[in-house]
Design a protein around this motif. Structure first.
Motif, short mmCIF file in Angstrom:
data_model
loop_
_atom_site.label_atom_id
_atom_site.label_comp_id
_atom_site.label_asym_id
_atom_site.label_seq_id
_atom_site.Cartn_x
_atom_site.Cartn_y
_atom_site.Cartn_z
N ASP A 93 0.98 -1.19 -0.09
CA ASP A 93 -0.10 -0.17 0.06
C ASP A 93 0.82 1.31 0.04
O ASP A 93 1.78 1.50 1.05
CB ASP A 93 -0.99 0.04 1.03
CG ASP A 93 -1.98 1.15 1.09
OD1 ASP A 93 -2.63 1.25 0.29
OD2 ASP A 93 -1.84 2.11 2.15
N GLY A 94 0.69 2.35 -1.03
CA GLY A 94 1.41 3.44 -1.21
C GLY A 94 2.50 3.49 -1.84
O GLY A 94 3.24 4.50 -2.04
N THR A 120 -3.25 3.53 -1.35
CA THR A 120 -3.63 4.72 -0.72
C THR A 120 -2.39 5.76 -1.14
O THR A 120 -1.21 5.53 -0.82
CB THR A 120 -3.46 4.85 0.72
OG1 THR A 120 -4.31 3.64 1.22
CG2 THR A 120 -3.63 6.06 1.51
#
Length: 256
Positions: A93-94, A120
């Protein structure tokens, strides 16, 4: 030597470019938390097979490389700028991911790159990618008959520097056609009105590379291929294959 392509040849390059566009779209849609870089490479390879196209990346070995490139995509994550080798790393994530991909079809090549965020997004990463895309748009807008290579370089560099980003020196775009890399070189920074004149029938791969930390420094990873930022900051890389025509720039790798 710079080869001027006929309109028929540019149409053929567009077909190769559309294979590239389809593969990048498929990879972007598949990229998610937990997906490995090798899985993305195999997906892009599937697009090549379905189109009856070849890969100019797989087995490519320029003078600086210790080994032939082992994949059909370059997958560069976070502080990797370009030339990342796909491996078993699973996306988190990210993550900021840059995918560079090429195809050869009917004797002609196409080359394009995208950067995107998995899961995200960080606002700073969104700004970095948006600036890279604006720099690409500026470079394409300058790719008109009567301008020079320096006008493209200046347009890209101005967007990058005004936003406070670094530019890895010595790496940039290139001519493209029967081979993935042809003359002339297309730097990501330069002086307007200088360099090779742009003429109808030229085809260029225009590819801004931005370093978030604002410094230009980078180093080669132990694999002999991947370039990473010296300060550990994130990087973005975007690219299109563009034809210079009397009617204006024609993006051969446009994604629909």
């Amino acid at each position: 030597m710079v080869e001027l392509k006929t309109n028929t040849s540019l149409d053929a390059m567009y077909e190769a470019g559309q294979v590239v566009a389809r593969a990048l779209t498929a990879v972007r849609e598949a990229a998610d938390v937990g997906v490995s870089l090798l899985e993305l490479d195999e997906l892009a390879h599937d697009v090549l097979r379905a189109a009856g196209a070849g890969s100019p990346f797989l087995g490519y070995r320029p003078s600086f490389a210790p080994t032939p490139f082992p994949a059909v995509v370059c997958a560069s994550v976070n502080d990797a700028i370009v030339h990342g080798i796909p491996d078993g790393y699973r996306l988190r994530d990210g993550d900021l991911v840059s995918i560079d991909f090429g195809a050869t079809l009917g004797g002609w090549a196409g080359d394009s790159a995208i950067s995107f965020i998995v899961g995200t997004p960080r606002p700073a990463d969104v700004r970095l990618i948006e600036t890279a895309e604006r720099a690409l748009e500026a470079g394409i807008a300058a790719a008109v008959v009567g301008n020079r290579i320096g006008d493209i370089a200046h347009a890209i560099g101005t967007v990058c520097r005004d936003a406070g980003y670094g530019i890895p020196q010595g790496f940039g775009g290139h001519g493209i056609g029967r081979q993935m890399h042809e003359d002339p070189a297309v730097p990501n920074e330069g002086r307007p009105g200088r360099g090779f004149p742009l003429r109808h029938g030229m085809a260029l791969a225009i590819e801004p590379m931005l370093i978030a930390g604002g410094k230009d420094g980078y180093h080669e990873a132990p694999d002999g291929w991947t370039l990473r930022t010296n300060d550990g900051s994130r990087a973005a890389h975007v690219e299109h294959t563009v034809a210079i025509t009397e009617a204006g720039p024609r993006v051969l790798t446009e994604r629909r």
